[in-house]
Design an enzyme around this catalytic site. Structure first.
Site, PDB file in Angstrom:
ATOM      1  N   GLU A   1       0.802  -1.227   0.000  1.00 48.56           N
ATOM      2  CA  GLU A   1       0.000   0.000   0.000  1.00 48.56           C
ATOM      3  C   GLU A   1       0.835   1.278   0.000  1.00 48.56           C
ATOM      4  OE1 GLU A   1      -2.754   0.067   3.269  1.00 48.56           O
ATOM      5  OE2 GLU A   1      -3.570  -1.918   2.838  1.00 48.56           O
ATOM      6  N   GLY A   2       2.146   1.184   0.200  1.00 52.33           N
ATOM      7  CA  GLY A   2       2.976   2.353   0.452  1.00 52.33           C
ATOM      8  C   GLY A   2       3.210   2.558   1.929  1.00 52.33           C
TER       9      GLY A   2
END
Length: 339
Positions: free
Chosen positions: A311-312
């Protein structure tokens, strides 16, 4: 294949940054990696001290994968998670809020009815899902380039950011990424396949067999990066590669996350050699293929927290460290000024 004129980070700014760092009120090199990061940021921003990292933006590239049957979660989770991102309740949105960063979601290839989400989420959509790479190509002819160009367009829309973070969402991501890394670096499936969302035992063996079958099926088509994306990748990873290249073209520094952005970065470097000078590795993932990717890119992770969410979320944790690196070069005193 498109050609790119990749700029070089400002060598004069890097040298001036190093000179200032050496003159700060501390022993030479005493702040270790922080000094290296401060000099890197100065070169990327072209000024000493570098700009404050006030405008940090995460772009989550979402898509489904035909190999999602090997995951511990059903592919419907991808669409559900896009809604969670939009509600601000995902891991990366919560963590980004702590870092003062924004989060944008781009549906590149989610297999769902997206009529109920804002139009900007699907503005760059290429297709719904991808092929099962062990038995068929992930993409149709021309879709890898179209997705790559979509990623470039997204990066262009984010011009003005001080730092960009590519995130990802898609059940089956790690299987696809393992295949891409193995194909890019000439590695066997058994060395690159990891547990992903938590598979083990027979499920992990099956995942490894899927990657091995995908590599055998693709054969020598992997020599060309767009053929590699078509055979083994996905629209969302191709878009991420385009995002990374365009960020480099526009002199915007990028903080890579886990294996998804690592796999995309390997392909992006093949398409635009030199673009890797504009990227940092935010953290070390638990996926073995990420270690191979980072070594090939010459990148050392800033953090190692044992994260594997994607997701980062890992990269965003490194933003405070980059801000600390910027602070030392901007705010510490100089030995020459001591009374």
């Amino acid at each position: 294949m498109p050609r790119f004129d990749i700029p070089v980070p400002d060598a004069a700014a890097r040298a001036a940054a190093q000179e200032r760092l050496d003159g700060l009120v501390k022993p030479l090199g005493a702040l270790g990696r922080l000094e290296e990061l401060a000099a890197w940021l100065s070169a990327a921003h072209g000024v000493v001290p570098p700009r404050p990292l006030d405008d940090v933006r995460v772009v989550v590239f979402a898509g489904d994968h035909g190999v999602s049957a090997q995951s511990a979660y059903p592919r419907e989770v991808t669409a559900a998670m896009v809604r969670v991102f939009l509600a601000g309740k995902s891991g990366v949105t919560v963590l980004a809020a702590q870092a003062g960063a924004s989060v944008r979601v781009a549906d590149i290839a989610v297999d769902w009815d997206a009529s109920a989400v804002p139009a900007e989420v699907t503005a760059h959509k290429i297709r719904r899902g991808s092929g099962a790479i062990d038995v068929e190509d992930a993409l149709e002819p021309g879709e890898a380039l179209a997705a790559f160009e979509a990623g470039r367009a997204i990066a262009a829309e984010e011009t003005g950011a001080d730092l960009l973070v590519p995130g990802d969402m898609g059940i089956g991501n790690t299987t696809m990424c393992a295949a891409l890394v193995a194909a890019t670096l000439g590695l066997p499936a058994a060395e690159v396949v990891g547990t992903g969302t938590g598979v083990s035992g027979a499920a992990l063996d099956t995942k490894t067999a899927v990657v091995a079958a995908a590599l055998a099926r693709a054969g020598d088509r992997v020599a060309d990066p767009f053929d590699r994306l078509t055979a083994l990748g996905s629209a969302c990873v191709a878009a991420t590669a385009g995002f990374l290249v365009e960020a480099a073209v526009r002199r915007i520094p990028v903080l890579l996350d886990g294996i998804f952005s690592g796999a995309a970065a390997l392909v992006a470097r093949d398409i635009a050699p030199g673009a890797e000078q504009w990227w940092l590795a935010g953290h070390r993932s638990t996926e073995p293929s990420q270690s191979f990717a980072l070594k090939a890119l010459g990148l050392t992770p800033i953090l190692d927290l044992g994260l594997r969410l994607g997701e980062g979320s890992g990269a965003i944790q490194a933003v405070p460290t980059l801000r600390a690196a910027r602070a030392i070069i901007a705010e510490m005193g100089l030995l020459a000024d001591l009374a």
